[in-house]
Motif scaffolding. Structure first.
Motif, mmCIF file in Angstrom:
data_model
loop_
_atom_site.group_PDB
_atom_site.id
_atom_site.type_symbol
_atom_site.label_atom_id
_atom_site.label_comp_id
_atom_site.label_asym_id
_atom_site.label_seq_id
_atom_site.Cartn_x
_atom_site.Cartn_y
_atom_site.Cartn_z
ATOM 1 N N ALA A 1 38.123 42.972 47.180
ATOM 2 C CA ALA A 1 37.484 43.004 48.493
ATOM 3 C C ALA A 1 36.312 42.025 48.555
ATOM 4 O O ALA A 1 36.121 41.315 49.554
ATOM 5 C CB ALA A 1 37.020 44.423 48.802
ATOM 6 N N GLN A 2 35.539 41.995 47.481
ATOM 7 C CA GLN A 2 34.393 41.086 47.438
ATOM 8 C C GLN A 2 34.837 39.629 47.537
ATOM 9 O O GLN A 2 34.245 38.824 48.268
ATOM 10 C CB GLN A 2 33.626 41.319 46.127
ATOM 11 N N THR A 3 35.903 39.283 46.838
ATOM 12 C CA THR A 3 36.441 37.915 46.882
ATOM 13 C C THR A 3 36.912 37.555 48.284
ATOM 14 O O THR A 3 36.812 36.390 48.702
ATOM 15 C CB THR A 3 37.614 37.788 45.892
ATOM 16 N N ALA A 4 37.397 38.547 49.006
ATOM 17 C CA ALA A 4 37.881 38.313 50.371
ATOM 18 C C ALA A 4 36.744 38.314 51.393
ATOM 19 O O ALA A 4 37.004 38.233 52.601
ATOM 20 C CB ALA A 4 38.920 39.376 50.746
ATOM 21 N N GLY A 5 35.504 38.425 50.917
ATOM 22 C CA GLY A 5 34.365 38.386 51.827
ATOM 23 C C GLY A 5 34.050 39.708 52.491
ATOM 24 O O GLY A 5 33.330 39.754 53.490
ATOM 25 N N ASP B 1 33.349 47.526 54.614
ATOM 26 C CA ASP B 1 34.807 47.318 54.598
ATOM 27 C C ASP B 1 35.475 48.252 53.589
ATOM 28 O O ASP B 1 36.578 48.745 53.818
ATOM 29 C CB ASP B 1 35.128 45.863 54.246
ATOM 30 N N LEU B 2 34.788 48.464 52.480
ATOM 31 C CA LEU B 2 35.306 49.368 51.437
ATOM 32 C C LEU B 2 34.137 50.180 50.903
ATOM 33 O O LEU B 2 33.135 49.607 50.441
ATOM 34 C CB LEU B 2 35.960 48.557 50.307
ATOM 35 N N PRO C 1 28.117 44.817 38.829
ATOM 36 C CA PRO C 1 27.198 44.889 39.983
ATOM 37 C C PRO C 1 27.483 43.830 41.041
ATOM 38 O O PRO C 1 27.297 44.090 42.241
ATOM 39 C CB PRO C 1 25.816 44.669 39.342
ATOM 40 N N ALA C 2 27.966 42.676 40.622
ATOM 41 C CA ALA C 2 28.210 41.604 41.596
ATOM 42 C C ALA C 2 29.368 41.941 42.538
ATOM 43 O O ALA C 2 29.522 41.295 43.576
ATOM 44 C CB ALA C 2 28.513 40.296 40.851
ATOM 45 N N SER C 3 30.162 42.930 42.167
ATOM 46 C CA SER C 3 31.325 43.275 43.002
ATOM 47 C C SER C 3 30.999 44.305 44.076
ATOM 48 O O SER C 3 31.865 44.634 44.889
ATOM 49 C CB SER C 3 32.461 43.815 42.119
ATOM 50 N N THR C 4 29.767 44.808 44.071
ATOM 51 C CA THR C 4 29.380 45.775 45.107
ATOM 52 C C THR C 4 28.137 45.257 45.831
ATOM 53 O O THR C 4 27.152 44.881 45.203
ATOM 54 C CB THR C 4 29.071 47.154 44.493
#
Ligand SMILES: [Zn+2]
Length: 381
Positions: free
Chosen positions: A188-192, A244-245, A210-213
């Motif tokens: 989800a993070q990669t998709a913005g 988004d998530l 942490p960078a993914s949230t």
């Protein structure tokens, strides 16, 4: 002399040459000559009376005459000029593309720690039961071994078995790093997309980097120190900010189970309270106009027995799995759902690509698609 046949409207004839077809002839022959003038008057009166009766009969003056049958008036039905009847060629045929499938714009995953399916009913979790009524659900989903909080939540959100994500420990061990593999937050993070985690145990930090949230917060409920905030407050604040998530974790039922036993009165009361907090999240979605386009998934990491869990006993392994939102076909699922399917289903809803190494698969049956008989099975180890 001349006389008129009383039954004839025309034809004045001589008495001596009276017509043979005159009905008066026999009568005239029997009447004396001096009385025939009087008799002729009587015959005329009879004739007038007969004519009168005939006219009355024609006017319906007698009850024995059946009344006339009135036919309904023939009225011409006019088609208004403004709405002419459509010709067959003017009526478009329905197409599959004319009614697009409803689509969720975000996904909310809620985990009630240690929730056995039978506790949903025993604790009268009305908001969860309402979600079941409106959504698709199974009460026989399976978690992984070991049926412990951190390994199970990692499988839930990373989409793989422990053999791949390698998290088999169940404490917060920062030096162990994070679960291996591409998890749902990475995708989800990669998709913005905006990603949120609000949890009740710090060890869940190790699910993803942490960078993914965009937002991560935990409220430590294990230290029994009164916190300045709560899981539900943080979650509602994040709903107001938009997401988004989002993953929300309620730890209370598990803590009560370890202290008082699974399905104990204290544990059920904890789940009842958590259900109220979950209802507050649903209300926040509604207030912020997000109810109609949010997919909500409710599940758990494991069950429990006595005052523990972690074994392969059905009481530990069996968890509820419920999904509700746009496009979901309500009803009980026949698909054997595994905890790894949660990440895969969330990715499917958000339109994210599923990593090949994932052991979970979207629960297509919930979306009205056929049951996938060849779907991936649970974890062997
Ligand atoms: Zn747990």
């Amino acid at each position: 002399m001349h006389w008129s046949c009383p039954f004839r409207m025309i034809g004045t004839v001589s008495r001596s040459t009276q017509p043979l077809d005159c009905p008066c002839k026999p009568l005239m022959q029997k009447i004396p000559a001096n009385n025939w003038r009087m008799t002729l008057k009587m015959i005329r009166r009879i004739w007038i009376l007969t004519l009168f009766v005939t006219l009355l009969s024609g006017c319906g003056a007698f009850a024995s005459v059946p009344p006339p049958v009135l036919l309904p008036p023939i009225t011409e039905t006019l088609t208004p000029e403004s709405t002419p009847a459509p010709s067959p060629t003017e009526t478009p045929l329905p197409t599959l593309t004319s009614t697009p499938l409803p689509k969720a714009e975000r996904v909310l995953i809620v985990s009630f720690d240690g929730l056995r399916p039978d506790a949903v009913y025993a604790a009268n979790m009305v908001n969860v039961l309402g979600l079941m009524q409106n959504g698709a659900f199974t009460l026989s989903a399976q978690t992984i071994m070991p049926s412990l909080t951190l390994p199970a939540h990692v499988s839930m959100l990373v989409g793989t078995c422990p053999a791949k994500h390698i998290v088999r420990w169940n404490e917060y061990v920062p030096q162990n790093g994070f679960a291996l593999g591409t998890d749902i937050f990475d995708l989800a993070q990669t998709a913005g997309m905006r990603t949120v985690m609000v949890v009740g145990k710090e060890k869940l930090r190790q699910v993803t980097e942490p960078a993914s949230t965009d937002f991560f917060e935990f409220v430590d409920k294990t230290d029994k120190i009164k916190d300045t905030t709560t899981v539900e407050r943080l979650a509602i604040s994040q709903i107001q900010q938009g997401f988004d998530l989002m993953f929300v974790h309620f730890p209370d039922g598990d803590l009560a189970g370890h202290e008082n036993g699974w399905m104990s009165r204290q544990q059920l009361q904890a789940y009842t309270r958590d259900d109220v907090l979950f209802g507050m999240l649903l209300q926040a979605l509604y207030i912020n106009g997000m109810s109609d386009n949010t997919m909500v998934i409710v599940t758990s990491d494991h069950g429990g027995h006595d005052t523990t869990h972690g074994t392969d006993l059905p009481e530990d392994m069996t968890i509820p799995w419920i999904i509700s939102g746009p496009g979901i076909v309500p009803g009980q699922l026949s698909t054997q759902v595994n905890i790894m399917d949660t990440a895969a289903t969330a990715a499917f809803v958000l339109g994210l690509p599923l990593p090949l190494e994932w052991d979970g698969a979207p629960v297509f049956e919930a979306f009205g698609m056929p049951v996938d008989l060849y779907r991936k099975s649970g974890c062997l180890y």
